[in-house]
Enzyme design. Structure first.
Site, short mmCIF file in Angstrom:
data_model
loop_
_atom_site.label_atom_id
_atom_site.label_comp_id
_atom_site.label_asym_id
_atom_site.label_seq_id
_atom_site.Cartn_x
_atom_site.Cartn_y
_atom_site.Cartn_z
N PHE A 55 10.98 -28.09 -63.62
CA PHE A 55 11.49 -26.90 -64.31
C PHE A 55 10.98 -26.92 -65.75
O PHE A 55 11.07 -27.94 -66.44
CB PHE A 55 13.02 -26.91 -64.32
N GLU B 123 23.88 -34.86 -63.78
CA GLU B 123 23.64 -36.29 -63.64
C GLU B 123 24.94 -37.02 -63.29
O GLU B 123 24.93 -38.00 -62.53
CB GLU B 123 23.05 -36.87 -64.92
N ASP C 286 11.74 -34.31 -64.09
CA ASP C 286 11.81 -33.61 -65.38
C ASP C 286 10.40 -33.34 -65.90
O ASP C 286 9.48 -34.13 -65.67
CB ASP C 286 12.57 -34.45 -66.40
N VAL C 287 10.26 -32.26 -66.66
CA VAL C 287 8.94 -31.88 -67.16
C VAL C 287 8.56 -32.59 -68.46
O VAL C 287 7.37 -32.77 -68.76
CB VAL C 287 8.85 -30.35 -67.35
N THR D 20 28.01 -44.49 -68.50
CA THR D 20 28.66 -43.26 -68.95
C THR D 20 28.98 -42.35 -67.76
O THR D 20 28.57 -41.19 -67.70
CB THR D 20 27.79 -42.52 -69.97
N TYR E 11 10.16 -25.81 -73.30
CA TYR E 11 9.76 -26.94 -72.46
C TYR E 11 8.42 -26.70 -71.76
O TYR E 11 7.84 -27.62 -71.18
CB TYR E 11 10.85 -27.26 -71.44
#
Length: 314
Positions: free
Chosen positions: A81, A263, A171-172, A205, A86
């Site tokens: 994406f 996530e 991820d890009v 986390t 981006y």
């Protein structure tokens, strides 16, 4: 050696490992005692408690793994994406992928962007193809991030069933620096997060609020996985994305947003649906310029960026 290999083969059949998993399992038995010193690895080791292989340099034979999967004439769908600013990361991502990512295999990139005209022309290798898909712009990077699960679920369900055998979602804002090949293939593949691979579990986390569908109680959890890279067979990734999207919708209806968005939901899914293979932080590092003393062979890494500058909101 032959007798030991037979034992590994029979044991692998018993626990239901894939053929690539069997190869990894046999190799990890020889190398795990040396891994800490020679590979600069961590206490992650080369097998999970549920006997899934963890892929590090030295735990597989690239020639053997590639030859097995090439005989199957597989196709790997790959989604990425690139919205808003981006798009600036696309050139490095695609050019480096064409140098290192599943070289010699059939790959179909599915690029989702709100700016199709900003997609650079990158020469694709043999049997590598790129499809650009327009999606609406969004004002919050959190919505962009979480919305991927819905888009991926629909893509797999409606279009990929007869096109691909495996899928990776990446991820890009990343770049390839070394081989990413058939050793990464498996039924359900998680990538260990580069920031938490050497942390104790109580510092992960996870989403700790019981009101969220992503809730993981204290004392539970195996590893902390990144949402920047995950994959597997179409059926398994479809179930993952469908489940995460449904849970995201429930949270949204209750005005809850998990601490790390999709996530957090991915980590909840992997807790109760164990990955059949894990990729070490070699397969997603944190900005190549940051010291990699603990992980010596960087294959794929986030690139340096100013989040406040590239994201539409903080």
């Amino acid at each position: 050696m032959r007798r030991q290999s037979v034992h590994f083969f029979l044991f692998g059949m018993f626990v239901g490992l894939s053929l690539s998993g069997l190869i990894l399992l046999s190799y990890t038995s020889w190398f795990r005692n040396q891994q800490m010193d020679e590979l600069g690895g961590t206490d992650i080791g080369s097998l999970t408690p549920w006997l899934a292989p963890v892929v590090w340099e030295g735990t597989f034979d690239s020639i053997m793994v590639d030859s097995i999967f090439k005989q199957q004439n597989i196709t790997i769908a790959t989604t990425v994406f690139a919205l808003g600013k981006y798009t600036r990361f696309l050139k490095d991502f695609l050019e480096s992928a064409e140098e290192h990512y599943f070289v010699g295999f059939r790959v179909h990139y599915h690029l989702f962007t709100d700016q199709p005209k900003a997609v650079p022309e990158v020469k694709m290798g043999e049997n590598h193809h790129l499809t650009v898909r327009r999606v609406p712009s969004l004002d919050r990077w959190q919505d962009i991030s979480m919305g991927r699960m819905e888009i991926l679920e629909k893509l797999i369900k409606n279009e990929l069933a007869n096109e691909a055998d495996y899928i990776f979602c990446l991820d890009v804002d990343t770049k390839f620096y070394g081989r990413w090949g058939a050793e990464s293939l498996g039924r359900l593949v998680g990538v260990i997060h580069p920031w938490f691979f050497d942390y104790p579990r109580d510092q992960f986390t996870y989403e700790r609020r019981p009101e969220s569908q992503a809730f993981i109680p204290a004392g539970e959890g195996d590893y902390y996985y990144t949402a920047a890279a995950f994959g597997g067979s179409l059926d398994d990734v479809h179930n993952l994305t469908k489940t995460c999207w449904e849970q995201l919708k429930i949270d949204a209806a209750n005005s809850i947003e998990a601490i790390w968005h999709e996530e957090s939901h991915l980590n909840k899914y992997f807790l109760y649906n164990k990955p059949s293979k894990l990729l070490s932080p070699e397969y997603l590092w944190r900005d190549i310029r940051i010291s990699s003393g603990q992980v010596k062979n960087i294959r794929f890494s986030h690139v340096a960026k100013n989040n406040a500058e590239v994201r539409p909101n903080l």
